[in-house]
Design a protein around this motif. Sequence first.
Motif, PDB file in Angstrom:
ATOM      1  N   ARG A  49      -3.346   2.939  -2.110  1.00 47.14           N
ATOM      2  CA  ARG A  49      -3.968   1.706  -1.609  1.00 47.14           C
ATOM      3  C   ARG A  49      -4.674   0.923  -2.717  1.00 47.14           C
ATOM      4  O   ARG A  49      -4.552  -0.281  -2.800  1.00 47.14           O
ATOM      5  N   HIS A  97       0.898  -1.155   0.000  1.00 47.91           N
ATOM      6  CA  HIS A  97       0.000   0.000   0.000  1.00 47.91           C
ATOM      7  C   HIS A  97       0.934   1.201   0.000  1.00 47.91           C
ATOM      8  O   HIS A  97       1.576   1.511   1.007  1.00 47.91           O
ATOM      9  N   GLU A 112       1.491   4.150   2.696  1.00 49.08           N
ATOM     10  CA  GLU A 112       1.716   3.804   4.102  1.00 49.08           C
ATOM     11  C   GLU A 112       3.205   3.980   4.402  1.00 49.08           C
ATOM     12  O   GLU A 112       4.017   3.118   4.077  1.00 49.08           O
ATOM     13  N   HIS A 160       3.221  -2.841   6.562  1.00 46.75           N
ATOM     14  CA  HIS A 160       2.114  -1.923   6.267  1.00 46.75           C
ATOM     15  C   HIS A 160       1.944  -0.971   7.452  1.00 46.75           C
ATOM     16  O   HIS A 160       2.702  -1.019   8.422  1.00 46.75           O
ATOM     17  N   CYS A 161       0.898  -0.132   7.381  1.00 46.58           N
ATOM     18  CA  CYS A 161       0.439   0.575   8.579  1.00 46.58           C
ATOM     19  C   CYS A 161      -1.056   0.779   8.456  1.00 46.58           C
ATOM     20  O   CYS A 161      -1.638   0.597   7.390  1.00 46.58           O
TER      21      CYS A 161
HETATM   22 ZN   LIG Z   1      -1.630  -1.625   4.080  1.00 47.06          ZN
END
Ligand SMILES: [Zn+2]
Length: 382
Positions: free
Chosen positions: A97, A45, A48, A174-175
């Motif tokens: 994303r 993503h 992130e 990710h975050c």
């Molecule tokens: Zn993510």
Amino acid sequence: MNTPTKTVVQHHLPPSSIGNTRTLTAIRYGKNVTGTKAYIQAGLHADEPPGSVVMHHLINLLDRADAKGWIEGEILLVPVSNPIGVSQWRDDVLRGRMDFCDTINFNRNHPDVIEQVAESVKDHLTDTPGLNVSLIREAMGEAIRAIAPGDETAHLKHLLFSLSYDADIVLDLHCDFQAVLHVYTGTPLWPGAADLSAQLGAEVTLLAKDSGDNPYDEACSRIWWELAGKFPDHPIPSACLAATVELRGMADVTHALAEKDAENIVLFLKRRGFIQGQAPDVPPLKSEATPLRGVEHVKAPVPGVVVFLKAPGEPVEKGEVIAEIVNPVKARAEERLTPVKSGTPGIFFSRIADRFARPGRILGKIAGKEPIKGKKGKLLTM
Ligand SMILES: [Zn+2]
């Protein structure tokens, strides 16, 4: 004097637009003395950011270990794993994303070769787990090489899978929006992966066998327990510990946090035999893993502006008010506030980054200990 093992390879994606070629950089360490492989990527993503900073510090640490000749296994890093998403700017905000071409989440629909591999190994499996692992990895390689990706994003997903399908460890960094550090991994990988969650200081670990739509970590790991289920007469271990690591929230980007996260990854890799040197005892796990099916998505009942009463990481009881939605145009004071209550006891681990509510929007997530009754189908949010 040790000869550094580090190599850097630039992979090129076939262009989507005339005159444009995107590049994916892969950094490889180790002579692979142990025959084991760890693969770590960040930014699937692409909006992130914490993973990129963790990668910066991880590269520093691995460069130092490499200079001392300490890298035993193969460690492959892809610091920017989505060169398509990082170019998706709109209204001066990076939107990495979903793919702008088809609005599909970049962490969904990764290649699934389970049926092809099952077909190709079914008459060759043995009674020896290690031999079965080699056989399955060989068949995975063949199945992946037989895929002809259709577009640039499919090429990217195919390339990422090609780089990682044979790894023993896969970490996808990710975050969340605003969150505590949490980990998603496979139910069959627990408690084997408890050293990862404990070392990272994860406050929540969420387990699923199949969360739906084949996110990247499951593309790498799910095949192992699916094949074990298909061929119960042959020992097939879960040979790939794949996990999605959510490095807190979008704005939790500091050198202090990232350096600590990178050090924790190195300690985890040391204990797993990828890097020489002593690692201290695994720290205690902050909380036992819970089922992904036990996560409550707390939704807004009305439109308005959200005021949270709970911060990420706080435990909540069933029925506790976690937020209020403010609608200032209502006449009476009590009508202007709508409480949003928890439907399940657990850890309130993530919440939205902005403060706008519309009916049905997920405002936050609670990790409950028990699967939520009636929760079916896909378990991940958009
Ligand atoms: Zn993510």
